[in-house]
Design a protein around this motif. Sequence first.
Motif, mmCIF file in Angstrom:
data_model
loop_
_atom_site.group_PDB
_atom_site.id
_atom_site.type_symbol
_atom_site.label_atom_id
_atom_site.label_comp_id
_atom_site.label_asym_id
_atom_site.label_seq_id
_atom_site.Cartn_x
_atom_site.Cartn_y
_atom_site.Cartn_z
ATOM 1 N N ALA A 38 -5.319 34.590 -5.431
ATOM 2 C CA ALA A 38 -3.678 35.188 -5.651
ATOM 3 C C ALA A 38 -3.474 34.604 -6.502
ATOM 4 C CB ALA A 38 -3.769 34.323 -4.137
ATOM 5 N N ALA A 39 -2.170 34.833 -7.037
ATOM 6 C CA ALA A 39 -1.211 35.022 -8.542
ATOM 7 C C ALA A 39 -0.459 33.463 -8.510
ATOM 8 C CB ALA A 39 -0.264 35.787 -8.120
ATOM 9 N N ASN A 40 -1.023 32.485 -7.240
ATOM 10 C CA ASN A 40 -0.725 31.442 -7.469
ATOM 11 C C ASN A 40 -1.638 30.731 -7.171
ATOM 12 O OD1 ASN A 40 -0.654 32.215 -5.237
ATOM 13 N ND2 ASN A 40 1.533 30.702 -4.324
ATOM 14 N N CYS A 41 -2.553 31.149 -7.188
ATOM 15 C CA CYS A 41 -4.171 30.534 -6.785
ATOM 16 C C CYS A 41 -3.969 29.100 -7.155
ATOM 17 C CB CYS A 41 -4.678 30.991 -7.220
ATOM 18 S SG CYS A 41 -6.801 30.135 -6.350
ATOM 19 N N VAL A 42 -3.983 28.144 -6.554
ATOM 20 C CA VAL A 42 -4.203 26.459 -6.877
ATOM 21 C C VAL A 42 -6.149 26.467 -6.747
ATOM 22 C CG1 VAL A 42 -4.516 23.540 -5.769
ATOM 23 C CG2 VAL A 42 -2.830 25.905 -5.795
ATOM 24 N N TYR A 43 -6.652 25.521 -7.915
ATOM 25 C CA TYR A 43 -7.730 26.257 -8.216
ATOM 26 C C TYR A 43 -8.766 24.891 -8.864
ATOM 27 C CZ TYR A 43 -12.201 27.992 -10.336
ATOM 28 O OH TYR A 43 -13.462 29.163 -11.029
ATOM 29 N N MET A 44 -9.308 23.906 -8.145
ATOM 30 C CA MET A 44 -9.850 22.959 -8.397
ATOM 31 C C MET A 44 -11.016 22.233 -9.229
ATOM 32 S SD MET A 44 -7.789 20.798 -4.916
ATOM 33 C CE MET A 44 -8.628 22.648 -3.938
ATOM 34 N N VAL A 45 -11.601 22.424 -10.275
ATOM 35 C CA VAL A 45 -12.854 22.080 -10.767
ATOM 36 C C VAL A 45 -13.109 21.294 -11.234
ATOM 37 C CG1 VAL A 45 -11.910 24.364 -12.201
ATOM 38 C CG2 VAL A 45 -11.562 22.217 -13.091
ATOM 39 N N PRO A 46 -14.251 20.878 -11.234
ATOM 40 C CA PRO A 46 -14.720 19.624 -11.231
ATOM 41 C C PRO A 46 -14.619 19.100 -13.020
ATOM 42 C CG PRO A 46 -16.018 21.052 -11.288
ATOM 43 C CD PRO A 46 -15.250 21.850 -10.988
ATOM 44 N N ASN A 47 -14.644 17.650 -12.918
ATOM 45 C CA ASN A 47 -13.788 16.969 -13.840
ATOM 46 C C ASN A 47 -13.195 17.448 -14.688
ATOM 47 O OD1 ASN A 47 -16.153 15.592 -13.428
ATOM 48 N ND2 ASN A 47 -17.117 17.205 -13.999
ATOM 49 N N GLY A 48 -11.851 18.459 -14.071
ATOM 50 C CA GLY A 48 -11.234 18.940 -15.140
ATOM 51 C C GLY A 48 -9.901 18.859 -14.160
ATOM 52 N N ASP A 49 -8.678 19.271 -14.970
ATOM 53 C CA ASP A 49 -7.299 19.131 -14.202
ATOM 54 C C ASP A 49 -7.400 20.584 -12.873
ATOM 55 O OD1 ASP A 49 -6.203 17.262 -15.784
ATOM 56 O OD2 ASP A 49 -4.956 18.155 -17.401
ATOM 57 N N THR A 50 -6.197 20.176 -12.052
ATOM 58 C CA THR A 50 -6.371 21.250 -11.527
ATOM 59 C C THR A 50 -5.674 22.680 -11.996
ATOM 60 O OG1 THR A 50 -6.530 20.328 -10.207
ATOM 61 C CG2 THR A 50 -4.842 21.950 -8.872
ATOM 62 N N ASP A 55 -3.538 33.664 -14.581
ATOM 63 C CA ASP A 55 -3.867 33.144 -15.603
ATOM 64 C C ASP A 55 -4.761 31.899 -16.654
ATOM 65 O OD1 ASP A 55 -2.478 35.653 -16.278
ATOM 66 O OD2 ASP A 55 -0.617 34.596 -16.492
ATOM 67 N N ALA A 56 -4.161 31.033 -15.804
ATOM 68 C CA ALA A 56 -5.442 29.489 -16.383
ATOM 69 C C ALA A 56 -6.553 30.000 -16.292
ATOM 70 C CB ALA A 56 -4.413 28.291 -15.687
ATOM 71 N N ILE A 57 -6.409 30.756 -14.596
ATOM 72 C CA ILE A 57 -8.238 30.524 -13.939
ATOM 73 C C ILE A 57 -8.834 31.499 -14.894
ATOM 74 C CG2 ILE A 57 -9.417 31.201 -11.963
ATOM 75 C CD1 ILE A 57 -6.968 30.915 -10.159
ATOM 76 N N GLN A 58 -8.082 32.365 -15.363
ATOM 77 C CA GLN A 58 -8.614 34.117 -15.999
ATOM 78 C C GLN A 58 -9.125 33.251 -17.255
ATOM 79 O OE1 GLN A 58 -9.447 36.397 -16.041
ATOM 80 N NE2 GLN A 58 -11.025 36.885 -17.827
ATOM 81 N N GLU A 59 -8.291 32.293 -18.064
ATOM 82 C CA GLU A 59 -8.918 31.089 -19.482
ATOM 83 C C GLU A 59 -9.808 30.313 -19.137
ATOM 84 O OE1 GLU A 59 -5.520 29.101 -20.603
ATOM 85 O OE2 GLU A 59 -3.671 31.022 -20.423
ATOM 86 N N PHE A 60 -9.562 29.864 -18.014
ATOM 87 C CA PHE A 60 -10.844 28.677 -17.992
ATOM 88 C C PHE A 60 -12.223 29.977 -17.867
ATOM 89 C CE2 PHE A 60 -14.057 26.614 -14.512
ATOM 90 C CZ PHE A 60 -14.233 25.387 -14.886
ATOM 91 N N VAL A 61 -12.527 30.772 -16.684
ATOM 92 C CA VAL A 61 -13.557 31.499 -17.133
ATOM 93 C C VAL A 61 -14.511 32.221 -18.172
ATOM 94 C CG1 VAL A 61 -14.218 33.676 -15.866
ATOM 95 C CG2 VAL A 61 -13.248 31.670 -14.482
ATOM 96 N N ASN A 62 -12.720 32.586 -19.403
ATOM 97 C CA ASN A 62 -13.253 33.401 -20.604
ATOM 98 C C ASN A 62 -15.046 32.355 -21.482
ATOM 99 O OD1 ASN A 62 -12.126 35.418 -19.838
ATOM 100 N ND2 ASN A 62 -10.019 35.677 -21.046
ATOM 101 N N HIS A 120 -6.231 28.807 -1.825
ATOM 102 C CA HIS A 120 -6.968 26.934 -2.528
ATOM 103 C C HIS A 120 -8.584 27.304 -2.746
ATOM 104 C CE1 HIS A 120 -3.229 26.698 -1.055
ATOM 105 N NE2 HIS A 120 -2.636 25.669 -1.759
ATOM 106 N N ALA A 121 -9.071 26.443 -3.719
ATOM 107 C CA ALA A 121 -10.061 26.332 -3.730
ATOM 108 C C ALA A 121 -10.685 25.369 -4.481
ATOM 109 C CB ALA A 121 -11.361 28.093 -4.812
ATOM 110 N N ILE A 122 -11.507 24.998 -4.200
ATOM 111 C CA ILE A 122 -12.207 23.804 -5.400
ATOM 112 C C ILE A 122 -13.571 23.584 -5.038
ATOM 113 C CG2 ILE A 122 -12.356 21.914 -3.187
ATOM 114 C CD1 ILE A 122 -11.492 19.849 -4.551
ATOM 115 N N TRP A 123 -14.364 23.124 -6.378
ATOM 116 C CA TRP A 123 -15.816 23.566 -6.236
ATOM 117 C C TRP A 123 -16.257 21.872 -7.180
ATOM 118 C CZ3 TRP A 123 -17.867 24.540 -10.748
ATOM 119 C CH2 TRP A 123 -17.100 24.911 -12.004
#
Length: 133
Positions: A38-50, A55-62, A120-123
């Motif tokens: 979703a456009a405002n998805c809350v994406y919680m990655v391991p060992n990093g900031d939420t 846009d932020a998720i795309q930067e991480f994935v890139n 919301h996603a966490i891994w």
Amino acid sequence: MSDQTLTQPTTAYFTDLYNHIADSWNQGDRGPYVQTMAANCVYMVPNGDTLIGTDAIQEFVNVFPDVTSAYEVVNVWGTPEVTNLHGKWSAVNPDGSLLDKGKFIAIFSKDSQGTYKITHAIWNSDLPLPQSK
């Protein structure tokens, strides 16, 4: 919100979705992964900031390493409007060695077009943290 339970076709939809995401990722297309958010998805990655938003998720994935990914949908529950998913993931380096593996939880909600999007996603990893020196 409906009190309907999920049907087998709804459960199968998520298995197919994650298979499509992995196939696309493994062919070099990371777009379908980000497009599930979703456009405002809350994406919680391991060992990093939420991360908040696509846009932020795309930067991480890139900048994520060049790996082959795999997903296994373990459990799906909820309603047709808000669906929760528990799964397993793995990332394998180009040389065939395991980079990492772990588990994830994703909460999907239907958007105004009736498409499931992750809100919301966490891994995290199943591997132990490296020993500090």
